[in-house]
Motif scaffolding. Structure first.
Motif, PDB file in Angstrom:
ATOM      1  N   GLY A 166      92.513  12.042  48.220  1.00  0.00           N
ATOM      2  CA  GLY A 166      92.067  11.121  49.254  1.00  0.00           C
ATOM      3  C   GLY A 166      90.563  10.959  49.267  1.00  0.00           C
ATOM      4  N   PHE A 194      88.406   7.392  48.508  1.00  0.00           N
ATOM      5  CA  PHE A 194      87.489   6.805  49.492  1.00  0.00           C
ATOM      6  C   PHE A 194      86.250   7.694  49.599  1.00  0.00           C
ATOM      7  CE2 PHE A 194      91.721   5.366  50.765  1.00  0.00           C
ATOM      8  CZ  PHE A 194      91.532   3.995  50.877  1.00  0.00           C
ATOM      9  N   ASP A 233      83.948   6.838  52.330  1.00  0.00           N
ATOM     10  CA  ASP A 233      84.541   6.768  53.662  1.00  0.00           C
ATOM     11  C   ASP A 233      85.493   7.961  53.834  1.00  0.00           C
ATOM     12  OD1 ASP A 233      85.684   6.150  56.088  1.00  0.00           O
ATOM     13  OD2 ASP A 233      86.055   4.037  55.607  1.00  0.00           O
ATOM     14  N   LEU A 272      86.683   9.437  56.327  1.00  0.00           N
ATOM     15  CA  LEU A 272      87.721   9.313  57.347  1.00  0.00           C
ATOM     16  C   LEU A 272      88.979   8.679  56.748  1.00  0.00           C
ATOM     17  CD1 LEU A 272      88.636   9.661  60.234  1.00  0.00           C
ATOM     18  CD2 LEU A 272      87.611   7.442  60.780  1.00  0.00           C
ATOM     19  N   ARG A 273      88.801   7.631  55.956  1.00  0.00           N
ATOM     20  CA  ARG A 273      89.958   7.022  55.294  1.00  0.00           C
ATOM     21  C   ARG A 273      90.559   7.963  54.261  1.00  0.00           C
ATOM     22  NH1 ARG A 273      88.729   0.588  54.106  1.00  0.00           N
ATOM     23  NH2 ARG A 273      88.374  -0.010  56.296  1.00  0.00           N
ATOM     24  N   GLY A 274      89.713   8.713  53.608  1.00  0.00           N
ATOM     25  CA  GLY A 274      90.219   9.704  52.664  1.00  0.00           C
ATOM     26  C   GLY A 274      91.080  10.743  53.356  1.00  0.00           C
ATOM     27  N   LEU A 313      92.741  10.311  56.208  1.00  0.00           N
ATOM     28  CA  LEU A 313      93.977   9.653  56.624  1.00  0.00           C
ATOM     29  C   LEU A 313      94.938   9.512  55.442  1.00  0.00           C
ATOM     30  CD1 LEU A 313      92.614   6.871  59.018  1.00  0.00           C
ATOM     31  CD2 LEU A 313      93.783   8.996  59.634  1.00  0.00           C
ATOM     32  N   LEU A 314      94.398   9.186  54.266  1.00  0.00           N
ATOM     33  CA  LEU A 314      95.247   9.083  53.080  1.00  0.00           C
ATOM     34  C   LEU A 314      95.839  10.442  52.724  1.00  0.00           C
ATOM     35  CD1 LEU A 314      96.408   7.600  50.638  1.00  0.00           C
ATOM     36  CD2 LEU A 314      94.231   8.008  49.435  1.00  0.00           C
TER      37      LEU A 314
END
Length: 222
Positions: A161, A165, A168, A170-172, A174-175
C-alpha cells in the motif's frame, strides 16, 4: 489531517516504534481488543518511505505475536485445565471440548496457523491448546511458523500500500487495510464452506466442526 499524518510520520520514524509494535503484538495475544495487525500494517506503509525499517518491523511483530500466544497458552494451561476438569462428563460443553481436543491433536498446526488470520480466533485457539495441554514443544514450533507468517504478511500488505501511494500514506494505509480485510473474508468463507461440507458428510450438524469448534466453543467453557 496533515497534523495527524505528521504525527504518524514522527512516530514511525522514532526508534521507539519497534518497542511499541512488539508490545502491541504481545498484548493482542491474550487481549484481542488491541489492534496489532493495524499497527503492523501502518508501520509497513511508512516503511515504503524508508522508516521504519521493514525487516525490523517483521521481526518485532512476529516476536511479539509469539510471546503473546505463549502467554495465552499459559493462561489456558493454568486456569483453563482446572475449569475443564469441573465440566460434567456427559454434558454438551464436555463433548464440544472433546471434539476440539481431537481436532487439535490431529490438525493442531493447521488450526493454529489459520486462526492467526481470523479476528479473535488466535486467542481462542491458543487458550484451548493450553487448556487441553497440547504439547508445548509442538505448540512452539507451529506458533513460530504462524507468528512469522503473520508478521511477514501484515508488514508486506502495508508495504504494498505504501509503494502504491508513496506520496499519500493515508491512501496507502486504506489500501493495506482493505487488502487485509479481503484476506480475512476469504479465509472465513473458505473455512465456512469446508465446515459445511464436513458436517454434510458426517450427516449430523455440528459433528467434527473443527477448526470452528476450536475457535468458538471455548467460550462455552468459561
Amino acid at each position: 489531517m496533515m497534523d495527524l499524518l505528521d504525527l504518524l510520520h514522527d512516530t514511525m520514524s522514532s526508534p521507539w516504534v519497534y518497542l511499541a509494535i512488539f508490545a502491541i503484538a504481545v498484548l493482542d495475544g491474550f487481549f484481542p481488543v488491541v489492534p496489532s495487525e493495524t499497527a503492523v500494517i501502518t508501520a509497513g506503509v511508512f516503511a515504503a518511505s524508508g522508516a521504519p525499517y521493514l525487516p525490523a518491523v517483521i521481526l518485532v511483530a512476529a516476536a511479539g505475536a509469539l510471546v503473546g500466544d505463549h502467554i495465552s497458552y499459559a493462561i489456558g494451561r493454568g486456569g483453563g485445565t482446572r475449569l475443564l476438569d469441573r465440566l460434567p462428563p456427559d454434558g454438551r460443553r464436555r463433548a464440544a471440548i472433546d471434539r476440539a481436543r481431537r481436532g487439535i491433536a490431529t490438525r493442531g498446526g493447521l488450526i493454529l496457523t489459520v486462526a492467526r488470520y481470523i479476528p479473535g480466533g488466535r486467542t481462542a485457539v491458543t487458550l484451548t491448546m493450553g487448556a487441553v495441554r497440547y504439547p508445548r514443544r509442538r505448540f512452539l514450533a507451529f506458533d513460530a511458523l504462524a507468528a512469522g507468517s503473520w508478521g511477514l504478511y501484515s508488514a508486506l500488505v502495508g508495504y504494498v500500500g505504501g509503494l502504491a501511494f508513496e506520496q499519500d500514506p493515508l491512501r496507502g494505509l486504506l489500501l493495506g487495510l482493505g487488502l487485509a480485510l479481503t484476506v480475512t473474508v476469504v479465509v472465513e468463507v473458505v473455512r465456512w464452506l469446508r465446515n459445511r461440507r464436513r458436517t454434510a458428510r458426517a450427516g449430523e450438524p455440528g459433528t467434527d466442526a473443527v477448526p470452528a469448534g476450536a475457535v468458538s466453543r471455548p467460550a462455552d467453557a468459561r
